[in-house]
Design a protein around this motif. Structure first.
Motif, PDB file in Angstrom:
ATOM      1  N   UNK A  42       0.831  -1.207   0.000  1.00  9.32           N
ATOM      2  CA  UNK A  42       0.000   0.000   0.000  1.00  9.32           C
ATOM      3  C   UNK A  42       0.860   1.250   0.000  1.00  9.32           C
ATOM      4  N   UNK A  43       1.904   1.262   0.823  1.00 10.35           N
ATOM      5  CA  UNK A  43       2.800   2.415   0.891  1.00 10.35           C
ATOM      6  C   UNK A  43       3.533   2.608  -0.435  1.00 10.35           C
ATOM      7  N   UNK A  44       3.972   1.489  -1.054  1.00  8.60           N
ATOM      8  CA  UNK A  44       4.649   1.604  -2.348  1.00  8.60           C
ATOM      9  C   UNK A  44       3.704   2.150  -3.409  1.00  8.60           C
ATOM     10  N   UNK A  45       2.449   1.688  -3.384  1.00  7.38           N
ATOM     11  CA  UNK A  45       1.465   2.212  -4.326  1.00  7.38           C
ATOM     12  C   UNK A  45       1.210   3.692  -4.128  1.00  7.38           C
ATOM     13  N   UNK A  46       1.226   4.127  -2.883  1.00  8.61           N
ATOM     14  CA  UNK A  46       1.033   5.537  -2.574  1.00  8.61           C
ATOM     15  C   UNK A  46       2.192   6.367  -3.105  1.00  8.61           C
ATOM     16  N   UNK A  47       3.409   5.893  -2.902  1.00  6.95           N
ATOM     17  CA  UNK A  47       4.595   6.594  -3.407  1.00  6.95           C
ATOM     18  C   UNK A  47       4.561   6.667  -4.938  1.00  6.95           C
ATOM     19  N   UNK A  48       4.220   5.544  -5.585  1.00 10.74           N
ATOM     20  CA  UNK A  48       4.151   5.514  -7.048  1.00 10.74           C
ATOM     21  C   UNK A  48       3.110   6.498  -7.567  1.00 10.74           C
TER      22      UNK A  48
END
Length: 241
Positions: A42-48
């Motif tokens: 979820x955090x990686x998706x947010x950063x992307x």
């Protein structure tokens, strides 16, 4: 280094203040990650999603000026290494101020969006289209033969001129654009600034000659400039040391 969840060097993701980031993405209409909130995915998706948002122009969805400059720098390096031809075109909407003055800024935004769509429908997926100013766009066309440049520019000009922008019920506007283009010198260490200046000169020429036209730098003029000779000499000198 201890990277286990119990390590004091790591923080609980739930301690991060992400409300503003989430609100920004929601306002932009971006898709939020579908993974479990605060999980690594979820955090990686947010950063992307935030990276994607920061690279795009909010009005048109095209690449913004910062991302364009980065892409142009990469293309300058690629041309210097590979020797493949690459064309940079600068495009400006004709008499755009008159559109805003006569029909309002909402109509002006609609015109900008229409021109952006026309460009996107005309170029290749590998080309980079950016909005670099109020009514100004830039297009990087890698691996574009010099013999094909004029054809591409004219196709873009015609595609925009064919558009009819409905700015209010029953009222349509036809807009035109002026284009200027220049090829990067092959096998030569150049710079983004010099390439932009060359394309801009041709854009100014298109405007001076009456607008609604495309002007490309003659191939015979695409010689190595004094600045580029200096850059080439500096690189050669460094390599010999």
């Amino acid at each position: 280094m201890d990277t286990s969840p119990s390590s004091p060097s790591l923080i609980d993701a739930r301690q991060l203040q992400l409300e503003q980031a989430l609100q920004l993405l929601q306002q932009a209409g971006a898709l939020l990650p579908e993974a479990e909130p605060y999980s690594p995915d979820w955090l990686q998706g947010l950063v992307d999603a935030l990276c994607d948002l920061s690279s795009k122009d909010a009005l048109t969805g095209l690449v913004n000026r910062r991302s364009f400059e980065m892409a142009l720098g990469r293309e300058v390096d690629r041309v210097a290494r590979s020797g493949e031809p690459a064309l940079l075109m600068m495009l400006d909407i004709d008499h755009f101020k008159a559109v805003n003055d006569s029909h309002g800024h909402i109509a002006g935004d609609m015109v900008i969006q229409s021109v952006a769509r026309a460009i996107g429908q005309t170029v290749r997926p590998m080309d980079t289209v950016a909005r670099v100013g109020g009514e100004e766009f830039a297009i990087i066309l890698p691996n574009c033969p010099t013999s094909f440049g004029a054809t591409v520019a004219e196709r873009l000009r015609e595609r925009v001129a064919e558009q009819r922008v409905e700015v209010s019920p029953g009222q349509q506007l036809q807009v035109t654009v002026s284009l200027g283009g220049a090829f990067a010198p092959q096998w030569v260490r150049s710079s983004s600034l010099l390439w932009i200046e060359r394309a801009d000169r041709q854009l100014y020429r298109a405007k001076a000659e009456g607008r609604n036209r495309a002007c490309l730098e003659p191939h015979t003029d695409s010689l190595v400039s004094a600045e580029e000779k200096g850059m080439l000499f500096a690189v050669t000198q460094q390599d010999s040391e």
